[in-house]
Design a protein around this motif. Structure first.
Motif, short mmCIF file in Angstrom:
data_model
loop_
_atom_site.label_atom_id
_atom_site.label_comp_id
_atom_site.label_asym_id
_atom_site.label_seq_id
_atom_site.Cartn_x
_atom_site.Cartn_y
_atom_site.Cartn_z
N LEU A 5 -1.56 7.86 5.64
CA LEU A 5 -2.21 6.70 5.10
C LEU A 5 -3.03 6.00 6.35
O LEU A 5 -2.24 5.61 7.15
N GLN A 6 -4.04 5.52 6.03
CA GLN A 6 -4.73 4.65 7.13
C GLN A 6 -4.82 3.26 6.38
O GLN A 6 -5.64 3.17 5.62
N PRO A 7 -3.73 2.49 6.82
CA PRO A 7 -3.62 1.08 5.89
C PRO A 7 -4.87 0.17 6.32
O PRO A 7 -5.40 0.26 7.21
N THR A 8 -5.02 -0.59 5.41
CA THR A 8 -5.85 -1.75 5.27
C THR A 8 -5.17 -3.01 5.84
O THR A 8 -4.00 -3.23 5.29
N VAL A 44 1.51 -4.55 4.30
CA VAL A 44 2.89 -4.12 3.74
C VAL A 44 2.73 -2.61 3.12
O VAL A 44 1.73 -2.28 2.56
N LEU A 45 3.59 -2.03 3.58
CA LEU A 45 3.52 -0.35 3.30
C LEU A 45 4.75 0.05 2.53
O LEU A 45 5.80 -0.38 2.79
N GLN A 84 0.93 -1.07 0.16
CA GLN A 84 -0.07 0.05 -0.02
C GLN A 84 0.91 1.31 0.03
O GLN A 84 1.62 1.53 0.83
N SER A 85 0.82 2.20 -0.94
CA SER A 85 1.90 3.24 -1.05
C SER A 85 1.29 4.31 -0.17
O SER A 85 -0.09 4.50 -0.15
N MET A 86 2.27 4.68 0.79
CA MET A 86 1.83 5.91 1.65
C MET A 86 2.35 7.29 0.87
O MET A 86 3.38 7.53 0.91
N PRO A 87 1.12 7.93 0.84
CA PRO A 87 1.32 9.50 0.26
C PRO A 87 1.99 10.15 1.33
O PRO A 87 1.73 9.89 2.80
N LEU A 88 2.51 11.39 1.01
CA LEU A 88 2.98 12.25 1.86
C LEU A 88 1.90 12.71 2.95
O LEU A 88 2.45 13.20 3.98
N SER A 89 0.82 12.86 2.61
CA SER A 89 -0.20 13.16 3.45
C SER A 89 -0.69 12.30 4.46
O SER A 89 -1.53 12.40 5.29
#
Length: 108
Positions: A14-17, A104-105, A7-12
């Motif tokens: 992420l609330q991952p799944t 996975v981040l 899961q791509s984490m943007p600079l703003s």
């Protein structure tokens, strides 16, 4: 065995799944800035093991193991050293999967 996606984490942010850890293990992509986040919601600790398929000379490289405490979590880097030549992914196993979730981040 489940195949986990990054899961791509943007600079703003992420609330991952999160997915439940699979009893037969999971596979995850490997590479720079990829991490496995493991959450253990159980009352007992769990051990996460990532296979290291490489060798140095004739000696096998030890697998990476991380103990996750009860109600704890850990971030584990998914470096290229964990790449299984047959699948191109890391092979992950768990001592038990009760109340264990994973994501996975891909860090920015």
């Amino acid at each position: 065995m489940a195949i986990l996606s990054a899961q791509s984490m943007p600079l703003s942010g992420l609330q991952p799944t999160y997915a439940p850890a699979a009893g037969g293990g999971d596979q995850a992509p490997v590479g720079e800035k990829l991490v496995l986040h493991v959450r253990n919601g159980d009352a007992t600790s769990k051990t996460v093991t990532i296979a290291t398929p490489g060798t140095v000379g004739d000696l096998a490289v030890a697998d990476a193991a991380q103990t996750i405490p009860a109600s704890g979590s850990a971030f584990i880097p998914l470096k290229a050293a964990f790449r299984d030549p047959a699948t191109g992914r890391a092979s992950i196993t768990y001592s038990a999967v009760t109340s264990v979730t994973v994501a996975v981040l891909q860090l920015p």
